[in-house]
Write a protein that holds these residues in place. Structure first.
Motif, mmCIF file in Angstrom:
data_model
loop_
_atom_site.group_PDB
_atom_site.id
_atom_site.type_symbol
_atom_site.label_atom_id
_atom_site.label_comp_id
_atom_site.label_asym_id
_atom_site.label_seq_id
_atom_site.Cartn_x
_atom_site.Cartn_y
_atom_site.Cartn_z
ATOM 1 N N LYS A 46 46.370 27.980 30.729
ATOM 2 C CA LYS A 46 47.667 27.323 30.536
ATOM 3 C C LYS A 46 48.804 28.013 31.297
ATOM 4 N N ALA A 47 48.471 28.897 32.216
ATOM 5 C CA ALA A 47 49.495 29.649 32.951
ATOM 6 C C ALA A 47 50.256 28.737 33.902
ATOM 7 N N GLY A 48 51.543 29.007 34.062
ATOM 8 C CA GLY A 48 52.362 28.238 34.994
ATOM 9 C C GLY A 48 51.995 28.529 36.442
ATOM 10 N N VAL A 49 51.745 29.790 36.759
ATOM 11 C CA VAL A 49 51.343 30.197 38.108
ATOM 12 C C VAL A 49 49.921 30.745 37.978
ATOM 13 N N LYS A 50 48.954 29.837 38.032
ATOM 14 C CA LYS A 50 47.576 30.170 37.710
ATOM 15 C C LYS A 50 46.963 31.205 38.661
ATOM 16 N N ASP A 51 47.217 31.080 39.961
ATOM 17 C CA ASP A 51 46.593 32.010 40.899
ATOM 18 C C ASP A 51 47.082 33.445 40.688
ATOM 19 N N ARG A 52 48.362 33.627 40.371
ATOM 20 C CA ARG A 52 48.877 34.966 40.093
ATOM 21 C C ARG A 52 48.286 35.504 38.793
#
Length: 94
Positions: A46-52
């Motif tokens: 559910k992360a906003g910036v998934k790759d980071r």
């Protein structure tokens, strides 16, 4: 002059043998028993910036060999993961 050369040779032999002993004592780290990819995919779902999130989670997982359950919080399950800080003093692990 011969005495100086002999002393230098003796000192170099002693130093090289101690270096050899320390190299022989090194053991490679055990392979990861935690599937960091899967655990971090769950953690960062559910992360906003998934790759980071995946990048930092992977770094933390490799070092700590654990990832807290869920998508947020629960860091008390993995103290190493909880205690890692970035260079600004903020939590490093998502």
């Amino acid at each position: 002059m011969k005495l100086v050369v002999a002393i230098l040779l003796l000192v170099s032999l002693i130093l090289s043998s101690s270096l050899l002993q320390s190299c022989a004592a090194y053991t490679a780290p055990a392979p990861s028993s935690v599937d960091c990819g899967q655990k971090c995919a769950t953690r960062c779902a559910k992360a906003g910036v998934k790759d980071r999130c995946l990048n930092y989670c992977g770094i933390c997982c490799q070092k700590c060999q654990c990832v807290p359950s869920g998508t947020y919080g629960n860091k008390s399950e993995c103290p190493c993961y909880q205690d890692m800080l970035n260079n600004k003093g903020k939590p490093k692990c998502p």
